[in-house]
Design an enzyme around this catalytic site. Structure first.
Site, PDB file in Angstrom:
ATOM      1  N   ARG A 149       4.426  -0.166  13.759  1.00  0.00           N
ATOM      2  CA  ARG A 149       4.667  -0.675  15.112  1.00  0.00           C
ATOM      3  C   ARG A 149       5.923  -1.526  15.162  1.00  0.00           C
ATOM      4  NH1 ARG A 149      -1.176  -3.387  15.046  1.00  0.00           N
ATOM      5  NH2 ARG A 149      -1.476  -1.674  13.581  1.00  0.00           N
ATOM      6  N   LYS A 204      -1.027  -2.595  -0.406  1.00  0.00           N
ATOM      7  CA  LYS A 204      -2.195  -1.707  -0.389  1.00  0.00           C
ATOM      8  C   LYS A 204      -2.808  -1.626  -1.785  1.00  0.00           C
ATOM      9  CE  LYS A 204      -0.470   1.379   3.257  1.00  0.00           C
ATOM     10  NZ  LYS A 204      -1.547   1.193   4.244  1.00  0.00           N
TER      11      LYS A 204
HETATM   12  N1  BES Z   1       0.631   4.016   7.382  1.00  0.00           N
HETATM   13  C1  BES Z   1      -0.481   3.156   7.601  1.00  0.00           C
HETATM   14  C2  BES Z   1      -1.604   3.853   8.359  1.00  0.00           C
HETATM   15  C3  BES Z   1      -2.486   4.763   7.560  1.00  0.00           C
HETATM   16  C4  BES Z   1      -3.393   4.250   6.659  1.00  0.00           C
HETATM   17  C5  BES Z   1      -2.439   6.111   7.767  1.00  0.00           C
HETATM   18  C6  BES Z   1      -4.219   5.096   5.947  1.00  0.00           C
HETATM   19  C7  BES Z   1      -3.268   6.954   7.075  1.00  0.00           C
HETATM   20  C8  BES Z   1      -4.165   6.443   6.169  1.00  0.00           C
HETATM   21  C9  BES Z   1      -0.061   1.947   8.411  1.00  0.00           C
HETATM   22  O1  BES Z   1       1.218   1.512   8.181  1.00  0.00           O
HETATM   23  C10 BES Z   1      -0.980   0.852   8.018  1.00  0.00           C
HETATM   24  O2  BES Z   1      -0.937   0.435   6.914  1.00  0.00           O
HETATM   25  N2  BES Z   1      -1.806   0.418   8.959  1.00  0.00           N
HETATM   26  C11 BES Z   1      -2.758  -0.615   8.714  1.00  0.00           C
HETATM   27  C12 BES Z   1      -2.749  -1.528   9.905  1.00  0.00           C
HETATM   28  C13 BES Z   1      -3.570  -2.778   9.708  1.00  0.00           C
HETATM   29  C14 BES Z   1      -2.902  -3.670   8.678  1.00  0.00           C
HETATM   30  C15 BES Z   1      -3.681  -3.477  11.029  1.00  0.00           C
HETATM   31  C16 BES Z   1      -4.120   0.054   8.538  1.00  0.00           C
HETATM   32  O3  BES Z   1      -4.441   0.993   9.273  1.00  0.00           O
HETATM   33  O4  BES Z   1      -4.847  -0.369   7.649  1.00  0.00           O
HETATM   34 MN    MN Z   2       1.311   0.093   6.578  1.00  0.00          MN
END
Ligand code: BES
Ligand code: MN
Ligand code: ZN
Length: 494
Positions: free
Chosen positions: A353, A279
């Site tokens: 997931r 990230k």
């Molecule tokens: N924990 C995050 C989801 C999230 C992101 C919650 C920002 C709250 C704020 C999750 O693990 C994640 O990173 N999801 C990705 C999925 C994508 C790579 C398909 C996302 O939502 O960007």
């Molecule tokens: Mn994630």
């Protein structure tokens, strides 16, 4: 805070605040009218001076009124009598809570008059939500600093109701207090720093909860045990972390042995860097909240241990840390899940997931009546529903509807998104049974579609709580949602 229900206010009152509803309209009514007479029209004069409005959300603290035992009287705007919505009533309660908290009172006496009641809800419902909000408003996170915060001043609260309602309201207040305590635990766990709140720390939490009652037992799987079960997806997430993953199971047996349990499954990613698909660094600290699904399961189990309802509930937490490392999973890796289906990890940041899918297979052994998983799963969910509502996705519309209703009743709102087959193709992979991402369109839904492939053998609903579980900015912190929704669901089942 000690909260009691009584049919009348106590005569002896030290350092108290009396709370009464102020309705709109020319004539004062109810307790407000009574106090006005007693105090030689102090309330009418305040209204005449325009010091207070009767709209919900407004309030005025009056001090040392003539002939009145309490040092303070809080006039709380209550709008048109008998016309409040549930949301307005909650706002009314929150206004009371913050006004009393800002005062120095340590005893609060709230007259719960029938005139502020929401149509269709019982006095008990009103008492429960008032109690819940009073406790919620006093929450402070104190686990990381010895500095004394504003020591909670309100020690005692008396909710005054009609004589015939005392019994039902007393039991409802007990529920409200337990839910608020569970919510506070969920907030504490969410707010804890990620170097403290690790998967092993969460496993210890489960053991601590089990000390409260013999009806709760816990069992925790280590990485070696998960490997034996073939949980290749789950273990792919913690590969890059020095923190060992844990699958934590808390079994509460309060009902008939033959009654199938409800299973609550929480995503417990104690820190989500994204892994190799790392990230950006802005606000990455907030990814300590990626275990708030797990925190809500602990919160619900705590409330259950306090209330001991006659039902069976299994709380399961999938705990892991997602880190980049020489041994971390790569984009392109293919893993085999416990169900036998293979997954191409196209993005290591779609890790929630991966820990949940193997957990969904594992919990088949409980032969659940229903499974609800709770996860801060997608940023897309925040785009779709904002910070207001959780998303519900389900393979059973009746279950989805039940959860929607729990949201409506508690104000812990949730809204259903579709899991139509048309979305499933977005998960197609050229190299495995499926990919772990579905592209940017409908990101919350394709995450739900992924999970649905592992939840075919029971009634299942998925709550994406990415928007509601925490607040950012100056109010940064965990909210403890959706503990109220989950508890409504569990208690309606008891
Ligand atoms: N924990 C995050 C989801 C999230 C992101 C919650 C920002 C709250 C704020 C999750 O693990 C994640 O990173 N999801 C990705 C999925 C994508 C790579 C398909 C996302 O939502 O960007
Ligand atoms: Mn994630
Ligand atoms: Zn995550």
């Amino acid at each position: 805070m000690d909260i009691k229900v009584a049919a009348s206010a106590p005569e002896k009152q030290t350092n108290a605040c009396l709370v009464v509803a102020l309705h709109s309209g020319k004539k004062l009514t109810g307790i407000c009218a009574k106090l006005n007479e007693q105090s030689e029209k102090a309330i009418s004069r305040a209204i005449k001076r325009d010091d207070v409005k009767s709209d919900i959300g407004q309030s005025l603290m009056l001090h040392e009124l003539k002939n009145i035992a309490s040092d303070r009287v809080l006039l709380a705007g209550a709008g048109v009598a008998n016309d409040a919505s549930r949301a307005q009533y909650r706002k009314y309660c929150a206004t009371i809570a913050s006004a009393v908290k800002a005062s120095g009172a340590n005893l609060v006496i709230v007259h719960l008059e029938k005139s502020v009641f929401v149509e269709g809800e019982t006095p008990a419902w009103h008492a429960q939500h008032l109690a819940q909000q009073l406790i919620e408003s006093t929450y402070e996170f104190t686990l990381h600093s010895k500095k004394k915060k504003s020591a909670a001043k309100i020690k005692k609260c008396i909710i005054v109701v009609g004589k015939s309602d005392v019994r039902a309201c007393t039991s409802a207040v007990k529920t409200g207090v337990a839910v608020a305590n569970g919510q506070a635990l969920a907030r504490d766990l969410g707010n804890l720093a990620p170097n403290i709140c690790t998967p092993v720390y969460l496993a210890k939490q489960a053991q601590d909860l089990a000390k409260a009652t013999p009806k709760l037992t816990t069992k925790t799987l280590t990485e070696a045990q998960m490997a034996k079960l073939g949980m290749g997806a789950f273990l792919s997430v913690s590969r890059g972390s020095r923190q060992e993953a844990r699958l934590i199971c808390m079994e509460y047996k309060g009902g008939d042995k033959k009654k199938k349990p409800i299973v609550l499954l929480g995503k417990g990613v104690t820190f989500d860097t994204g892994g190799i698909s790392i990230k950006s660094s802005a606000a990455m600290d907030e990814m300590k909240f990626d275990m708030c699904g797990a925190a809500s399961v602990f919160g619900a189990m705590k409330a259950i241990c306090e209330l001991l309802p006659k039902c069976n509930v299994i709380g399961v937490v999938a705990a892991a840390e997602n880190m980049p490392d020489g041994d971390a999973s790569r984009p392109g890796d293919v893993v085999t899940t416990m169900s036998g289906q293979t997954v191409e990890i196209l993005n290591t940041d779609a890790e929630g997931r991966l820990v949940l899918c193997d957990s969904l297979t594992y919990i088949e052994r409980y032969k659940p009546a229903a499974v609800v998983d709770i996860a801060t799963l997608t940023g897309a969910c925040v785009v779709a529903l904002g910070k207001v509502s959780s998303a519900i996705m389900s393979n059973d519309d009746a279950l989805a509807n039940t959860l929607y209703n729990c949201g409506q009743s508690t104000g812990d709102l949730a809204w259903q998104l579709p899991l139509w087959d048309e979305y499933q193709t977005q998960l197609d992979s050229n190299f495995a049974d499926m990919g772990n991402i579905g592209g940017s369109p409908a990101g919350a839904i394709t995450a739900g579609c992924f999970l649905s492939r592992f939840a075919k053998n029971y009634k299942w609903a998925h709550l994406d709580i990415a928007g509601v579980a925490w607040k950012g900015g100056s109010e940064k912190g965990a909210t403890g949602r959706p503990v109220p929704l989950l508890m409504d669901f569990v208690l309606n089942n008891a």
